[in-house]
Scaffold this active site. Sequence first.
Site, PDB file in Angstrom:
ATOM      1  N   SER A  37     -10.479  -0.121   6.752  1.00  0.00           N
ATOM      2  CA  SER A  37      -9.810  -0.081   5.445  1.00  0.00           C
ATOM      3  C   SER A  37      -9.131  -1.353   4.992  1.00  0.00           C
ATOM      4  CB  SER A  37      -8.780   1.039   5.425  1.00  0.00           C
ATOM      5  OG  SER A  37      -9.420   2.252   5.184  1.00  0.00           O
ATOM      6  N   LYS A  61       0.854  -1.200   0.000  1.00  0.00           N
ATOM      7  CA  LYS A  61       0.000   0.000   0.000  1.00  0.00           C
ATOM      8  C   LYS A  61       0.883   1.242   0.000  1.00  0.00           C
ATOM      9  CE  LYS A  61      -3.973   1.998   2.487  1.00  0.00           C
ATOM     10  NZ  LYS A  61      -4.894   1.914   3.649  1.00  0.00           N
ATOM     11  N   SER A  65      -9.994   2.076   2.542  1.00  0.00           N
ATOM     12  CA  SER A  65      -9.083   2.823   1.719  1.00  0.00           C
ATOM     13  C   SER A  65      -8.052   1.963   0.983  1.00  0.00           C
ATOM     14  CB  SER A  65      -8.335   3.844   2.575  1.00  0.00           C
ATOM     15  OG  SER A  65      -7.480   3.187   3.494  1.00  0.00           O
TER      16      SER A  65
HETATM   17  N1  GLN Z   1     -13.533   4.627   5.751  1.00  0.00           N
HETATM   18  C1  GLN Z   1     -12.993   5.085   6.975  1.00  0.00           C
HETATM   19  C2  GLN Z   1     -12.555   6.520   6.853  1.00  0.00           C
HETATM   20  O1  GLN Z   1     -12.645   7.049   5.786  1.00  0.00           O
HETATM   21  C3  GLN Z   1     -11.858   4.206   7.425  1.00  0.00           C
HETATM   22  C4  GLN Z   1     -10.637   4.398   6.609  1.00  0.00           C
HETATM   23  C5  GLN Z   1      -9.493   3.580   7.093  1.00  0.00           C
HETATM   24  O2  GLN Z   1      -9.668   2.587   7.801  1.00  0.00           O
HETATM   25  N2  GLN Z   1      -8.304   4.024   6.755  1.00  0.00           N
HETATM   26  O3  GLN Z   1     -12.123   7.118   7.798  1.00  0.00           O
END
Ligand code: GLN
Length: 492
Positions: A182, A78, A158
């Site tokens: 995410s 990532k 994400s």
């Molecule tokens: N979707 C959540 C957010 O936008 C979690 C994102 C994540 O876990 N990095 O904060």
Amino acid sequence: MTDLTALSLADAREGLVKKSFTSLELTDAHLVAMEKARVLNAYVLETPDQARAMARAADERIAKGEAGNLEGLPLGIKDLFATRDVRTTACSKILGDFKPQYESTVTSQLWRDGAVMLGKLNNDEFAMGSSNETSAFGPVINPWRREGSDVNLVPGGSSGGSASAVAASLCLGATGTDTGGSIRQPAAFTGIVGVKPTYGRCSRWGIVAFASSLDQAGPFARTVRDTAILMRSMAGHDPKDTTSVDRPVPDYEAAIGQSVKGMKIGIPKEYRLDGMSGEIEALWGQGAEWLKAAGAELVEVSLPHTKYALPAYYVVAPAEASSNLARYDGVRYGARVNGRNIAEMYENTRAAGFGPEVRRRVMIGTYVLSAGYYDAYYLRAQKVRTLIKKDFEDCFAKGVQAILTPATPSAAFGIGEKGQADPVEMYLNDIFTVTVNMAGLPGIAVPAGKDGQGLPLGLQLIGRPFEEETLFSLGEVIEQAAGNFTPKNWWA
Ligand code: GLN
């Protein structure tokens, strides 16, 4: 030769040990697959030269009998993980062409154990999102499509690039980070396995920070066993991250196939949402039946503060993000847009460098931390967080060893379909996953079924702190019962 990219990580490991093929052959097969799959936009940077050099070195170590735990196995990373001399952007324009002079602890442990880096994977900008649509590199496409449709779907976020790449066999496994879901949500959207370890299990050092009290790195792979193999290399104490915990790293793979007989599994009644789709409800029931058939005992449990988790998360996470992102000021990293004075340079750089979702979070975060609002929002959210944690503790104190829930409230949706008019529509994706981050617990998402349109759906298992092994044992029971999840290859 069979298609080397179709192997599981465990099978590829065996093939390398038996010398059925070399790491260079395995790596080349993935590099070819990546080239053919560029339409998915899963990789934001391919590193073929580095990959081949690492593969050759791995082959030499295998020949000398010095193979590490992940020797010669090609992985995707990532773009939130700092990789030495390799562009790391968090998929934000503000980092520009930033090439770190250091390697994140998690990735350095993967390389220590012999893994090969194929490239950097797309994600939502600074990991803020649930669909990978906020990336400065554009959206990632899910390899899955609805039956009879050619509409492009999101892979979740994400860590959308990681999920899409693993599901489309563009790597044997990938790293992700999970602040509110995410890893688990994109795993569920793409029919693969994703693990969010206990807070403190993996070092956060060298990972671009979003919300430091919630962020945790974890693996993606196509089988539960493969995630267990990766976890062993990713986990461990790191003196450079004071929140990383000094406890031995177990051989997670040994948990695969362990009996789950007599294990007490909680079904939280608060996760049965109003208007929840019949398909999700049925999937959840099916998962419970599978665990019961394997000898587990299913009990109803209550996590009464569940409904406050999402609103509290959307105070805590933006608050920490606004503080963490203050460092992107045009001086120390990446992009700079000049101004007449330094204040204007900061403003110009941040206005040009951050996308709309990141700007929204910085503004919310700054607001909830400001004098006069701190007590009403931030402090209160922290108190709610304590109550959420206590709900889980009460449940575990009664002998519950793991909790079974759906991973997401729906299957993957179309690009541009959600959150345009109201960001909360997008935030609701994490309704089942944020509680786990708020409480610092481990969670795993395992593909468990398909919706009426042939899209994968996942179940989530939540464990006691540092009891990831229980999740691997239970997750494999679901995996064995649910069967295979492979998308049709329409892209190559
Ligand atoms: N979707 C959540 C957010 O936008 C979690 C994102 C994540 O876990 N990095 O904060």
